[in-house]
Design an enzyme around this catalytic site. Structure first.
Site, PDB file in Angstrom:
ATOM      1  N   CYS A  30       0.852  -1.188   0.000  1.00  0.00           N
ATOM      2  CA  CYS A  30       0.000   0.000   0.000  1.00  0.00           C
ATOM      3  C   CYS A  30       0.886   1.235   0.000  1.00  0.00           C
ATOM      4  CB  CYS A  30      -0.900   0.002   1.232  1.00  0.00           C
ATOM      5  SG  CYS A  30      -1.766   1.564   1.423  1.00  0.00           S
ATOM      6  N   CYS A  84      -1.290   6.861   6.448  1.00  0.00           N
ATOM      7  CA  CYS A  84      -2.623   6.497   6.938  1.00  0.00           C
ATOM      8  C   CYS A  84      -2.548   6.002   8.375  1.00  0.00           C
ATOM      9  CB  CYS A  84      -3.222   5.427   6.025  1.00  0.00           C
ATOM     10  SG  CYS A  84      -4.633   4.565   6.707  1.00  0.00           S
ATOM     11  N   CYS A 120      -3.058   0.468   9.005  1.00  0.00           N
ATOM     12  CA  CYS A 120      -2.506  -0.894   8.964  1.00  0.00           C
ATOM     13  C   CYS A 120      -1.072  -0.894   9.490  1.00  0.00           C
ATOM     14  CB  CYS A 120      -2.542  -1.445   7.545  1.00  0.00           C
ATOM     15  SG  CYS A 120      -4.199  -1.747   6.944  1.00  0.00           S
ATOM     16  N   GLN A 142     -21.217  -4.606  12.718  1.00  0.00           N
ATOM     17  CA  GLN A 142     -19.815  -5.041  12.701  1.00  0.00           C
ATOM     18  C   GLN A 142     -19.229  -4.845  11.305  1.00  0.00           C
ATOM     19  OE1 GLN A 142     -17.869  -6.292  15.107  1.00  0.00           O
ATOM     20  NE2 GLN A 142     -19.232  -6.927  16.746  1.00  0.00           N
ATOM     21  N   GLU A 186     -29.617  -2.477  26.122  1.00  0.00           N
ATOM     22  CA  GLU A 186     -28.650  -1.637  25.402  1.00  0.00           C
ATOM     23  C   GLU A 186     -28.884  -0.181  25.785  1.00  0.00           C
ATOM     24  OE1 GLU A 186     -26.094  -1.636  22.993  1.00  0.00           O
ATOM     25  OE2 GLU A 186     -26.344   0.536  23.041  1.00  0.00           O
ATOM     26  N   CYS A 207     -14.115  -7.303  22.995  1.00  0.00           N
ATOM     27  CA  CYS A 207     -13.253  -6.700  21.971  1.00  0.00           C
ATOM     28  C   CYS A 207     -11.992  -6.125  22.610  1.00  0.00           C
ATOM     29  CB  CYS A 207     -14.018  -5.628  21.194  1.00  0.00           C
ATOM     30  SG  CYS A 207     -14.732  -4.356  22.241  1.00  0.00           S
TER      31      CYS A 207
HETATM   32  N1  SAH Z   1     -23.591  -6.961  20.680  1.00  0.00           N
HETATM   33  C1  SAH Z   1     -23.616  -5.929  19.669  1.00  0.00           C
HETATM   34  C2  SAH Z   1     -22.957  -4.610  20.092  1.00  0.00           C
HETATM   35  C3  SAH Z   1     -21.678  -4.699  20.854  1.00  0.00           C
HETATM   36  S1  SAH Z   1     -20.837  -3.161  20.997  1.00  0.00           S
HETATM   37  C4  SAH Z   1     -23.023  -6.430  18.380  1.00  0.00           C
HETATM   38  O1  SAH Z   1     -22.250  -7.371  18.358  1.00  0.00           O
HETATM   39  O2  SAH Z   1     -23.346  -5.874  17.332  1.00  0.00           O
HETATM   40  C5  SAH Z   1     -21.167  -2.705  22.659  1.00  0.00           C
HETATM   41  C6  SAH Z   1     -22.517  -2.080  22.872  1.00  0.00           C
HETATM   42  O3  SAH Z   1     -22.647  -1.743  24.253  1.00  0.00           O
HETATM   43  C7  SAH Z   1     -22.755  -0.775  22.112  1.00  0.00           C
HETATM   44  O4  SAH Z   1     -23.921  -0.922  21.343  1.00  0.00           O
HETATM   45  C8  SAH Z   1     -22.936   0.288  23.203  1.00  0.00           C
HETATM   46  O5  SAH Z   1     -23.896   1.268  22.865  1.00  0.00           O
HETATM   47  C9  SAH Z   1     -23.415  -0.549  24.368  1.00  0.00           C
HETATM   48  N2  SAH Z   1     -23.186   0.003  25.707  1.00  0.00           N
HETATM   49  C10 SAH Z   1     -22.112   0.738  26.123  1.00  0.00           C
HETATM   50  N3  SAH Z   1     -22.219   0.986  27.447  1.00  0.00           N
HETATM   51  C11 SAH Z   1     -23.368   0.401  27.872  1.00  0.00           C
HETATM   52  C12 SAH Z   1     -24.029   0.308  29.131  1.00  0.00           C
HETATM   53  N4  SAH Z   1     -23.494   0.870  30.203  1.00  0.00           N
HETATM   54  N5  SAH Z   1     -25.182  -0.378  29.190  1.00  0.00           N
HETATM   55  C13 SAH Z   1     -25.713  -0.959  28.090  1.00  0.00           C
HETATM   56  N6  SAH Z   1     -25.146  -0.897  26.885  1.00  0.00           N
HETATM   57  C14 SAH Z   1     -24.000  -0.227  26.761  1.00  0.00           C
END
Ligand code: SAH
Length: 393
Positions: free
Chosen positions: A15, A21, A24, A222, A272, A347
């Protein structure tokens, strides 16, 4: 005898803008080595808890990003350029193709840049405030092939909009929807509030583990769909649902994991914090005709404290917190509710082990763990983990 110099093997740069950038960091590392390094790092972190299954990598570790962003600007001669901000600056580095981005998306961005002049659309200039086009965001459906183009403008009026749409579709009939987003603030956020759909439905769909998900310009989804299927597949394998369980999907985002689990569970409760994500989650449930799932907008910790004090019974907790990990309110309530199984998707292995330590002290033990590589070529820390944690009998 004169010592002969070893011939230097010239490797073609994968690249040309990698240095500028900065996305990577591992551009020069063979993929096998990247996997080995990631596996070693998490194996050491997980040492006190359990052995790891081998890391799950990608077969084709390139062009995996389904969400591609380009910033638009002008060079000194007022020619349109598009690409990325040089790391830590606001200087635009021109990019036509990227090793990790979807190739169709990259091609569409180049085409848009090529059309600007004949439509007299000037890229936005951050310093003077002149010009119109600020960013282009493209999202693609890996399974469906649907493509969304979001044109981010500095002001709401786009001249000869319909002809522009026609010209772009002629070059890329694969585009399924085009949205204009207006962002007239000086901010590092790409998208503004206002949106106008100028072609198609205004969203795309994609399929993940057999469920269809709706993706709008702002939805969280994702970015590596191939690895996400493997990640969620492992989470479900570890949960080993039989069809009767009450499952909590904590930090559920747009409901993906809970929805995928729903046909193997008695009922699913999703929680959430983000209001928009919860809205999307409810739409996704309807979309897939899932009736045994309910979503709540709340802090996961607070919500679980309430569940625990109400004496709720839960069989499996699926949790996928953000990089900061979970918190004591959440974890102590999980312990109080006492589900036999917890599946922790993380993550950030560093906050994962902090939370595992807490659960270990409270009578839980890690049974299985597997790392999944979500972001080839970027750097060490971009690796996800799935852990099966069980209550000691
Ligand atoms: N499980 C989903 C999202 C994971 S990312 C997936 O795989 O697509 C983590 C998520 O936690 C985000 O959507 C974020 O908004 C949420 N989050 C962050 N802090 C939080 C809290 N204190 N209580 C509930 N949700 C929360």
């Amino acid at each position: 005898m004169q010592k002969q110099e070893k011939p230097v093997k010239r490797v073609q740069a994968p690249c040309p803008v990698a240095e500028k950038c900065g996305g990577c960091k591992w551009i020069h590392k063979p993929y096998k080595e990247q996997l080995a390094l990631k596996e070693k790092w998490v194996r050491e972190l997980m040492e006190p808890y359990c052995k790891l299954e081998p890391i799950i990598g990608m077969e084709e570790p390139k062009h995996y990003r389904n969400k591609v962003h380009a910033v638009f600007g002008e060079d000194r001669k007022h020619n349109a350029i598009s690409g990325i901000y040089q790391e830590g600056t606001h200087t635009i580095v021109s990019v036509d193709s990227c090793l990790i981005e979807d190739q169709k998306a990259d091609a569409i961005i180049v085409s848009i840049r090529g059309l600007l002049k004949s439509f007299k659309i000037r890229p936005y200039n951050e310093d003077t405030g002149y010009g119109l086009l600020r960013h282009v965001l493209i999202r693609t459906g890996h399974v469906t092939g649907q493509i969304m183009v979001v044109l981010v403008l500095g002001s709401p009026v786009m001249p000869s909009k319909n002809n522009f749409v026609k010209a772009l579709l002629k070059l890329h009939p694969e585009i399924t929807t085009i949205v204009v987003n207006v962002n007239n603030r000086s901010t590092s956020m790409i998208l503004g509030e206002k949106e106008q759909v100028i072609y198609g439905k205004g969203y795309i769909e994609d399929v993940l583990c057999g469920n269809t998900f709706r993706i709008s310009p702002k939805s969280f989804y994702q970015v590596n769909p191939v690895q996400t299927e493997k990640l969620y597949g492992k989470a479900l394998e570890f949960a080993a649902l039989t069809g009767k369980e009450t499952v909590v999907d904590a930090y559920c985002g747009t409901g993906t994991i809970g929805l995928i689990a729903s046909d193997k569970a008695g009922k699913v409760i999703g929680v959430e914090l983000n209001q928009d994500a919860v809205k999307d989650a409810r739409i996704n449930a309807k979309y897939n005709g899932v009736k045994n799932i309910q979503f709540y907008q709340n802090d996961a910790g607070k919500f679980l404290v309430e569940m625990a004090s109400a004496g709720a019974k839960v069989d499996v907790v699926l949790m996928d917190p953000p990089r900061a990990g979970s918190d004591e309110a959440f974890l102590s309530s999980v312990v109080q509710i006492g589900p036999p199984k917890i599946v922790y998707i993380s993550c950030n292995p560093q906050t994962l082990v902090r939370d595992l330590e807490y659960l270990k002290k409270k009578g839980y033990q890690v049974k299985k763990a597997v790392p999944v590589d979500m972001f080839p070529y970027t750097d060490l820390k971009h690796v996800e983990m799935v852990c099966l944690i069980e209550k000691k009998r």
